[in-house]
Design an enzyme around this catalytic site. Structure first.
Site, PDB file in Angstrom:
ATOM      1  CE  LYS A   1      -2.817  92.186 -11.699  1.00 19.45           C
ATOM      2  NZ  LYS A   1      -2.166  93.447 -11.265  1.00 19.45           N
TER       3      LYS A   1
ATOM      4  CD  GLU B   1     -15.936  97.148 -22.051  1.00 20.28           C
ATOM      5  OE1 GLU B   1     -15.858  98.096 -22.845  1.00 20.28           O
ATOM      6  OE2 GLU B   1     -16.533  96.091 -22.349  1.00 20.28           O
TER       7      GLU B   1
ATOM      8  CB  CYS C   1     -10.654 104.579 -21.782  1.00 24.45           C
ATOM      9  SG  CYS C   1     -12.140 104.773 -20.794  1.00 24.45           S
TER      10      CYS C   1
ATOM     11  CD  GLU D   1      -5.612 104.346 -24.868  1.00 27.10           C
ATOM     12  OE1 GLU D   1      -5.061 103.255 -24.651  1.00 27.10           O
ATOM     13  OE2 GLU D   1      -6.700 104.665 -24.366  1.00 27.10           O
TER      14      GLU D   1
HETATM   15  P1  NAD Z   1      -2.825  97.799 -18.617  1.00 31.15           P
HETATM   16  O1  NAD Z   1      -3.441  97.000 -19.712  1.00 31.15           O
HETATM   17  O2  NAD Z   1      -1.367  98.026 -18.668  1.00 31.15           O
HETATM   18  O3  NAD Z   1      -3.109  97.105 -17.204  1.00 31.15           O
HETATM   19  C1  NAD Z   1      -4.432  96.857 -16.751  1.00 31.15           C
HETATM   20  C2  NAD Z   1      -4.388  95.765 -15.697  1.00 31.15           C
HETATM   21  O4  NAD Z   1      -3.956  94.556 -16.302  1.00 31.15           O
HETATM   22  C3  NAD Z   1      -3.424  96.028 -14.559  1.00 31.15           C
HETATM   23  O5  NAD Z   1      -4.009  95.580 -13.352  1.00 31.15           O
HETATM   24  C4  NAD Z   1      -2.218  95.192 -14.922  1.00 31.15           C
HETATM   25  O6  NAD Z   1      -1.443  94.818 -13.814  1.00 31.15           O
HETATM   26  C5  NAD Z   1      -2.885  93.985 -15.563  1.00 31.15           C
HETATM   27  N1  NAD Z   1      -2.062  93.230 -16.513  1.00 31.15           N
HETATM   28  C6  NAD Z   1      -1.024  93.686 -17.259  1.00 31.15           C
HETATM   29  N2  NAD Z   1      -0.539  92.677 -18.016  1.00 31.15           N
HETATM   30  C7  NAD Z   1      -1.292  91.581 -17.756  1.00 31.15           C
HETATM   31  C8  NAD Z   1      -1.289  90.239 -18.241  1.00 31.15           C
HETATM   32  N3  NAD Z   1      -0.422  89.835 -19.146  1.00 31.15           N
HETATM   33  N4  NAD Z   1      -2.209  89.378 -17.757  1.00 31.15           N
HETATM   34  C9  NAD Z   1      -3.121  89.778 -16.847  1.00 31.15           C
HETATM   35  N5  NAD Z   1      -3.165  91.040 -16.344  1.00 31.15           N
HETATM   36  C10 NAD Z   1      -2.265  91.920 -16.806  1.00 31.15           C
HETATM   37  O7  NAD Z   1      -3.626  99.177 -18.555  1.00 31.15           O
HETATM   38  P2  NAD Z   1      -3.373 100.414 -17.608  1.00 31.15           P
HETATM   39  O8  NAD Z   1      -2.129 101.124 -18.030  1.00 31.15           O
HETATM   40  O9  NAD Z   1      -3.505 100.019 -16.184  1.00 31.15           O
HETATM   41  O10 NAD Z   1      -4.650 101.312 -17.937  1.00 31.15           O
HETATM   42  C11 NAD Z   1      -4.727 102.179 -19.016  1.00 31.15           C
HETATM   43  C12 NAD Z   1      -5.489 101.542 -20.152  1.00 31.15           C
HETATM   44  O11 NAD Z   1      -6.801 101.182 -19.723  1.00 31.15           O
HETATM   45  C13 NAD Z   1      -5.702 102.496 -21.324  1.00 31.15           C
HETATM   46  O12 NAD Z   1      -5.516 101.802 -22.517  1.00 31.15           O
HETATM   47  C14 NAD Z   1      -7.154 102.924 -21.152  1.00 31.15           C
HETATM   48  O13 NAD Z   1      -7.760 103.369 -22.350  1.00 31.15           O
HETATM   49  C15 NAD Z   1      -7.775 101.667 -20.646  1.00 31.15           C
HETATM   50  N6  NAD Z   1      -9.031 101.934 -19.957  1.00 31.15           N
HETATM   51  C16 NAD Z   1     -10.198 101.548 -20.556  1.00 31.15           C
HETATM   52  C17 NAD Z   1     -11.415 101.835 -19.951  1.00 31.15           C
HETATM   53  C18 NAD Z   1     -12.712 101.424 -20.581  1.00 31.15           C
HETATM   54  O14 NAD Z   1     -13.737 101.431 -19.892  1.00 31.15           O
HETATM   55  N7  NAD Z   1     -12.736 101.075 -21.854  1.00 31.15           N
HETATM   56  C19 NAD Z   1     -11.425 102.502 -18.728  1.00 31.15           C
HETATM   57  C20 NAD Z   1     -10.219 102.866 -18.138  1.00 31.15           C
HETATM   58  C21 NAD Z   1      -9.027 102.575 -18.762  1.00 31.15           C
END
Ligand code: NAD
Length: 532
Positions: free
Chosen positions: A219, A300, A334, A431
């Protein structure tokens, strides 16, 4: 029950030679620049198409749709996608569950070949994939190229790792027995990636899951659904049997959550923000009616990554590293170096050089390959600008500080720097995920390390210093999953820098490392008594 797969027409491949990271493209080379422009034009002609869900190999269209748009030019639709909900999530899990009965027994050669063939096809269309990243998530050419290279590295590396894992043995053969150790798949995985590495992270988590014999419901983020759809197309072209990866598009709170709560989902591989990760962790912990396992979560999450600049550092190199880490991809990584912690004796010189460096950062449509493009969405821009307003009350603004207006209404923000920020300030703790650098002054190296460790995160960090003693202290005391010495804190390389963070930055699963595939397996030992 063991069923057979509908199709296993995967041309067989085995890894060749030693693993090597995919080389980056040098766009200053005339030919590559030309190829990139041709790919942008080719992909430009494909924008706005509609993409179905893919459930058990079936194309599914729904009455309810959503669009993904170009953050540099929001009027431009990149792809039209189906808004899946709870029902589609259930259908996707059922399709993956049915396919698992056979895929778990598919020959290892098939699974490995699927990854390697997929990598071949993506490599052939490298510039095209770069172009999709430019259009859908606003990466400049080098950032897009680095992401495609990382995707290829994950596919190649995990194929090799699966072969290595298959050769595992028990450390000891007990006298009079034959003792075996093997790593079995878990079952159906929900793979939920973020939008900021929509190809590499989606592909990496998916590849690790399927090469170990699991099936997946992928997803993607609604901010980057088209790139994921293109990736699944390539998996199919590479010969993936129907139902091994099921493509479900939809929002997080409903569609994603339905996967997390589904009793037939065995594990959740999630990369995203801290709040969503923690919510998934909590929901996955609760058993649902009919569920017979403890769900595993691989989470992550975010970071507030710091670069420490010691008084004996090469200041020019440190400035270059900080600027690249803070403003690369508009700070939307991130691993972004969103804090610079600078020792007092060089603090003023450092600020001057950063200020001058920021002035040279070009901000425009990533199609033109500037240093910095837009942030991902209007909501992201509002959030980042909100932090900038907070920063104006918490620190001293020395560069940027507002939006950048353009004809196309792209979501641009000036590269922004705050100096003299106290350790407890919100912009030093939370962040921001945008082009905002916070600079903190430290009296000495000890205090610098203390400040660096003083957030709830622990993902990446860097230290610039010419003193071996300082570097040794950092090795021991800087509490992050990925520490870099005398280089920037972004740009982890598969194999060399297994990636994952401490504390609220996640479960430290170390993507691209020798332990990663273990998260997608369960180990079984068999002891057979030999006849006397
Ligand atoms: P997000 O948490 O908003 O969304 C990530 C994914 O989760 C999306 O596919 C979203 O649709 C889904 N999602 C959202 N709410 C959900 C729920 N309640 N249940 C299940 N799925 C849900 O993050 P984002 O804005 O897409 O990405 C940015 C974030 O990701 C930043 O915090 C960044 O630091 C982090 N990130 C971490 C790494 C790592 O390796 N540690 C790498 C890349 C990004």
């Amino acid at each position: 029950m063991q069923t057979t797969l509908a199709s296993t027409q995967i041309p067989h491949r085995m890894p060749r030679g030693r693993f090597e990271n995919e080389p980056f493209t040098d766009f200053s080379h005339g030919r590559h620049g030309h190829e990139m422009r041709a790919a942008l034009s080719l992909v430009g002609d494909q924008l706005g198409r509609e993409y179905p869900l893919i459930l058990g190999g079936e194309r599914v269209l729904l009455p309810s749709k959503f669009e993904s748009r170009n953050p540099a030019k929001p009027a431009e639709v990149i792809g039209v996608h189906q808004s899946g909900g709870v029902g589609e999530a259930g259908a996707a899990v059922e399709a993956a569950f049915t396919t698992f009965t056979a895929w778990q027994y598919a020959p290892l050669e098939d699974r490995v070949s699927l990854l390697l063939r997929t990598a071949e096809l993506i490599r052939e269309r490298k510039f095209e994939f770069c172009a999709w990243l430019v259009y859908e998530v606003g990466k400049n050419w080098a950032e897009a190229d680095a992401e495609v290279a990382e995707c290829l590295d994950f596919l190649d590396f995990y194929a090799r790792e699966a072969l290595r894992l298959a050769g595992s043995e028990t450390p000891i053969q007990y006298p009079g027995e034959r003792d075996d150790l093997s790593y079995l798949p878990l079952g159906v995985g929900a793979v939920i990636p973020p939008w900021n590495f929509p190809l590499a992270i989606a592909a990496g988590m998916t590849a690790a899951a399927i090469v170990t014999g699991n099936t997946v419901v992928l997803k993607p983020s609604p901010e980057a659904p088209t790139i994921a759809a293109r990736f699944v197309d390539v998996l199919e072209e590479a010969g993936m049997p129907a139902g091994v990866v099921n493509l479900l598009q939809g929002d997080g709170p409903h569609c994603g959550n339905a996967l997390v709560e589904h009793p037939k989902v065995r594990f959740i591989a999630f990369t995203g923000s801290r709040p969503v990760g923690l919510e998934i962790h909590e929901k996955a912990a609760k058993p649902r009616p009919g569920q017979i396992w403890i769900k595993r979560t691989i989470l992550e999450l975010g970071g507030k990554d710091a670069i420490v600049v010691a008084s004996d550092a090469n200041v020019d190199e440190a400035v270059e590293g900080v600027l690249a880490a803070a403003f690369g991809y508009s700070g939307q990584k991130c691993s972004a170096g969103s804090r610079a912690i600078v020792e007092d004796p060089i603090y003023d010189v450092f600020l001057e050089k950063i200020r001058a460096g920021v002035e040279s950062i070009s901000v425009s449509d990533p199609k033109e390959n500037p240093r910095m493009g837009p942030v991902i969405s209007e909501a992201a821009r509002r959030k980042v600008l909100g932090y900038i307003e907070t920063g104006k009350t918490e620190g001293r603004l020395i560069a940027g500080g507002g939006p950048v207006a353009t004809e196309d209404d792209g979501y641009y923000i000036e590269p922004t720097v705050f100096a003299d920020v106290p350790q407890g300030a919100r912009i030093a703790q939370e962040e921001i995920f945008g082009p905002v650098l916070t600079i903190l002054r430290a009296a000495n190296f000890s205090e610098a390390l203390e400040i660096a460790n003083g957030t709830e995160f622990g993902l990446t960090g860097a230290v610039y210093s010419s003193s071996p003693a300082n570097l040794d202290r950092a090795r021991r005391e800087f509490h992050v999953g990925n520490l870099y010495l005398n280089r920037k804190c972004t740009g982890a390389m598969v194999g060399a820098h297994p990636f994952g963070g401490f504390n609220m930055s996640g479960t430290d699963s170390k993507a691209g490392g020798p332990d990663y595939l273990l998260h997608f397996t369960q180990a079984k030992t068999v002891a057979e008594r030999l006849s006397r």
